[in-house]
Structures are given as structure tokens and as C-alpha cells.
Scaffold this motif. Structure first.
Motif: not given
Ligand SMILES: C[S@@+](CC[C@H](N)C(=O)[O-])C[C@H]1O[C@@H](n2cnc3c(N)ncnc32)[C@H](O)[C@@H]1O
Length: 514
Positions: A80-83, A420-425, A430-437, A440-447
Motif C-alpha cells: 500500500q505504501k508503494t502504491i 512511475p514504478l520504475a522511477r520510484w524503484q 532497487k532493481a527496476v520492473a519494466n513495462l513487460l514485467c 533487472g538491475e541497473l548501475d547507480p548512474l543509470a538509476l
């Protein structure tokens, strides 16, 4: 007891790419069904834990209506907090016991319960199936995963040993540690052994070492864990007017000459009876089954004619084979490589590769491939030539199929927007969820770049942001162990292609909204 266990040691929840509605829809289409449209579907996840799956699905399908229920209040509070943080409007979570639902949740087109059926009592299993019977829309699909026999006979030995060894006075994490220790010790004791038991212990020990404590507790030490034979599962679900469609792992068994062997050598002709034999022959431990309402006709073989009416996408790289100019070498996202000298297939696959993640209908694919080859489109001949190849590539996961055209962005817009979910992650690191569910992990600069893609910044703004970070000493350019003095212009010239590359990477990774 179980409710308390799930509250005390939260389950590490998964975003299930394989059982998201678009995957269930395409698989059921292949088996002759006409599933509800995914984009606007009503979707329910039972035993949703902290909502990782249903929130990921909701962000990938913004016009769907998603609901998650779980009786672990601590897990629901996290979801719920994530939402709330993200401001997602198309998903609601309920803290509720499935056996004692106080709200009428309505009808659903897709009902998923991953990691639920085998891990609850018979009473709750019945409540689950009754719920599906009553709340599944006419052409809706149910997805259930469960542990199976005979595979779990072997694992039950490990479970029994672990349960015998741990003490209720230990915390759940301590129990997981003790359980690991016991199996590690047994594996070491037999490490020189050449027999079945030695190999089994080595394998199970390696398997356990890659799993979090929560998995060991909720799988091996759980009070409820009831593996079933497929035929018994089928008997139970059919008493709730549900019918088997296929398993999400069906591709794995397609290329083997299993059917022929079962029919000719063992005289097992019924398709569902054959499924049970597959489990015997492969010592299957787990199933992820798709079900529909009884009365709907299910084809017992994939219908290849469907391939003409679906959409295609392929995350492929390719290059001309240096030794044969007419041959292309393709690399799949899973790391497979294959060569092809079929010009029509090469044209189709290179198109999909270049446009990824865009989805092309079969007609578009064929038409554009012909344009690329500069030949007239002979639909009947060319489709006959192409479809068997595409089917084989689908079976090895080199291409993806969809029932609907809508895809993530496939061209960079002036003001790119990440979900918005990927931006929040990304902001949480955190690891980010893409729009195909897919996660994956990204490096700090990419995040940090991804977190900024809210549609208010151009590529130039992003480059300038990084230049300012460099000026403030927050960002290194070049080798930090051998710093060189560079000018602002040089810094900008270094960072510009880097930002471009990152944005293209986000696009290719289906992180940007169309
Ligand atoms: C093994 S976890 C799976 C979580 C999630 N589906 C996943 O696969 O990542 C099972 C979940 O079902 C929930 N659960 C078990 N029995 C339940 C019940 N009777 N009513 C609601 N939730 C229940 C647990 O709290 C737990 O979060």
C-alpha cells in the motif's frame, strides 16, 4: 499459525513475467481459447504478499483494474505504501483471509495465485477454487502454481529432515539457518560419493544456497506444503467446473517426441493422461497451470494457425556472418546464438530486432520483410515459409508473441517518460520492473538518470544535469585513480554520448512509456 509466519518473516515476492495476463492470454489463444482483452482486464492476485506482482502488472497495463488480497497485514502495508508513493490509481490491495472475505470483489478476467495452492490447507484450497468458480468471467483464465508428485517425494525427504532438526524455540531465521546447516553437513559427508543420494544432496545444497531464508521457511519448514499428482489436481479442479488449458512451461516439452512415444510405445492417448506421464518421466516438482471454465473447448495441441493473427516482438541482436555473406548470426536476450541463411526469416527477424520492443502483426511483419527484400508479397507461400520458423523461435523464447499490439515506447521522444514504478524503484536504488514485467538491475548512474525521466526533461537537460554533478565533484569522469584536468566542454562531450546510450538502453529495455 501460517498467517503469523507470513507476518513475521515476509515472503520475498516475485513479479511473474511468465504468468502476467498477456502471457496467459497468448498461451490460451494458442490452445484455441478466446481470452478477454488484456489492456482493459480486471485482474486479481490471490495471496499477493507485498503486491510486487500485481503492482508490476498494474503499471504495465494502465487501463486495467487490478486487485490483490493477502491476509498478511505487514506485507499489504508495504504494498500500500508503494502504491501511495507512486500514486497508482488502477490497483487496490485488501488485507483479507480468502476463507472469510467481507467484500464482494466482483468478476475477474484473470485470477492468479502463485505460490498459494500447495501451501494452504485443503479447506483453503477449496475456498480458492470456489472463489475462482464464482468470480471468473465467462472467458476468463485462472493461473495456479503448485508442487507436484512424484518430484516432491525426493524433496519431502529434505523437508522431513529439516523439520525434524529445527526447534520451535528458534526464530524463523534461525530455523532457516539450522536447516541449511543440516543439509550442508549431509552434502559434505557424501561429497566423495558417486551414488544417487550423494548427487541429490550436492544438488539440493547448491539449490538451497541460492535461496533466501524466507523461501526455506515458507517452502521446506512450512506447516502446509501439499504436493499433488497432476491427475488428482485435475480431478479436484474439475469438481469446481474448471478445465485445464496448459502449463506456462509447455514450450519446454514441445520439441521432444514425447507425444509420439507416449502414444505409440506406452499407448497413453488421452492428452491429460499424457500430462501425468510427463510428470513421471521428468520427475516434475512444480506446475504452473492455466485453467478456464468448463464447457470451453480447449485444443490439446497448439494451433499454429493462430500465429497469423498475433503480434510479434523480438529482443535480438544480429550481425552478418563474416564467413558467409548470406547468413545472419542472431543473439537472443537469453544468450542463445543461431545462424540463418533464409532471406525471408532474416528480413523478418532483423526488422523485429531493429524495432524492439515494438510489436508487429504477422501481416505487417510479412509486408515489411518483403519490402526489405524488394520482392512482391505472395502471402500464402511466404507465410507457409515463415510461420514454422517463428514457431520454433517462440519455443526457445527467441521471440515473443502477444494478443494485443500495445507496446512500450520504441522511439525516443523529446521528453522521455519512464513508468512511475520504475522511477520510484530507481529512487530507492532497487532493481527496476519494466513495462513487460521483467525485473533487472541497473548501475547507480543509470538509476539516477531513470529516476529523472518524468517527462519534464530533454536529453540536453539530462546532460546538463550530469555536467553540474561533475562540477560539484559528485561525478567522476575517466579513471578516478588517474584524474585528468578536463574542461567543461570536454566533460559535456564525454557525457552526451553516454546519456544517449543510456536512453537507448532504457528504450530497448522497455522502460519508457509510449
Ligand atoms: C508463498 S507466498 C506467495 C506470495 C506471492 N504470490 C509470490 O509468489 O511472490 C503465499 C502468500 O499467500 C498468503 N496467504 C496464505 N493463505 C491465505 C489466505 N487464507 N488468505 C489470504 N492470503 C493467504 C500468505 O500470506 C502469503 O503472502
Amino acid at each position: 499459525m501460517s498467517e503469523q509466519t507470513y507476518n513475521e518473516l515476509l515472503y520475498d515476492c516475485v513479479l511473474g513475467y511468465e504468468f502476467q495476463p498477456s502471457e496467459l492470454a497468448i498461451m490460451s489463444r494458442l490452445f484455441g481459447l478466446n481470452p478477454p482483452p488484456v489492456a482493459t482486464a480486471r485482474i486479481l492476485d490471490i495471496g499477493c504478499g507485498d503486491g510486487t506482482h500485481i503492482i508490476g502488472v498494474a503499471q504495465s497495463l494502465p487501463n486495467s483494474h487490478c486487485v490483490g488480497i493477502d491476509y498478511a497485514a505487514n506485507a499489504i502495508a508495504i504494498g500500500q505504501k508503494t502504491i501511495d508513493d507512486i500514486g497508482l490509481k488502477n490497483v487496490t490491495l485488501h488485507t483479507a483471509n480468502l476463507c472469510d472475505l467481507q467484500v464482494d470483489l466482483g468478476q475477474f478476467d484473470y485470477i492468479t495465485a502463485h505460490g498459494f495452492y500447495s501451501w494452504v490447507s485443503e479447506e483453503v484450497q477449496q475456498a480458492l477454487l470456489r472463489f475462482c468458480q464464482q468470480h471468473l468471467s465467462e472467458n476468463g483464465l485462472v493461473y495456479l502454481s503448485y508442487n507436484t508428485l512424484p518430484g516432491w517425494h525426493a524433496k519431502n525427504m529434505v523437508r522431513d529432515m529439516m523439520k525434524h532438526h529445527v526447534s520451535p524455540s528458534q526464530s524463523l531465521s534461525e530455523q532457516a539457518q539450522s536447516a541449511r546447516q543440516l543439509i550442508q553437513f549431509a552434502a559434505q559427508l557424501h561429497q566423495e560419493g558417486k551414488n544417487y543420494y550423494a548427487q541429490f544432496l550436492t544438488d539440493i545444497n547448491a539449490h538451497l544456497s541460492g535461496l533466501p531464508d524466507s523461501y526455506i521457511v515458507h517452502e521446506y519448514l512450512a506447516e502446509e506444503n501439499h504436493p499433488v499428482y497432476f491427475q488428482d489436481f485435475m480431478r479436484t479442479v474439475s469438481s469446481f467446473q474448471l478445465n485445464y488449458v496448459t502449463d506456462i512451461e509447455f514450450k519446454k516439452y514441445q520439441h521432444l517426441q514425447l507425444k509420439q512415444f507416449l502414444e505409440e510405445q506406452l499407448q497413453v492417448r488421452d492428452a491429460l493422461a499424457q500430462e501425468q506421464y510427463v510428470d513421471f518421466l521428468f520427475k516434475r516438482e512444480f506446475r504452473s497451470s492455466i485453467l478456464c471454465r468448463q464447457g470451453i473447448t480447449v485444443a490439446r495441441e497448439p494451433q499454429l494457425a493462430v500465429l497469423e493473427n498475433v503480434y510479434y516482438a523480438a529482443e535480438l541482436g544480429y550481425q552478418v556472418n563474416p564467413n558467409q555473406a548470406d547468413t545472419l548470426t542472431f543473439n537472443t536476450a537469453k544468450g542463445q546464438r543461431f545462424d540463418s541463411n533464409d532471406s525471408l526469416l532474416n528480413a523478418a527477424l532483423s526488422l523485429l530486432a531493429e524495432h524492439y520492443p515494438r510489436r508487429l502483426s504477422f501481416a505487417e511483419l510479412l509486408q515489411q520483410a518483403c519490402q526489405r527484400l524488394n520482392v512482391f508479397l505472395d502471402y500464402a507461400t511466404f507465410s507457409q515459409q515463415l510461420l514454422p520458423h517463428l514457431w520454433q523461435l517462440y519455443l526457445i523464447d527467441a521471440i515473443s508473441l502477444y494478443t494485443e499490439a500495445q507496446s512500450p515506447a520504441d522511439v525516443l521522444s523529446e521528453y522521455p517518460v519512464a513508468s512511475p514504478l520504475a522511477r520510484w524503484q530507481a529512487r530507492q536504488g532497487k532493481a527496476v520492473a519494466n513495462l513487460l514485467c521483467k525485473t533487472g538491475e541497473l548501475d547507480p548512474l543509470a538509476l539516477s538518470l531513470l529516476a529523472q525521466l518524468d517527462g519534464s526533461k530533454t536529453k540536453t537537460d539530462l546532460i546538463e544535469g550530469l555536467v553540474q554533478q561533475w562540477q560539484r565533484g559528485e561525478l567522476n569522469i575517466g579513471d578516478p585513480n588517474a584524474p585528468q584536468k578536463i574542461t567543461e566542454e570536454q566533460a559535456r562531450a564525454t557525457l552526451a554520448p553516454f546519456v544517449e546510450q543510456m536512453l537507448v538502453g532504457f528504450l530497448r529495455n522497455a522502460l519508457l512509456i509510449a
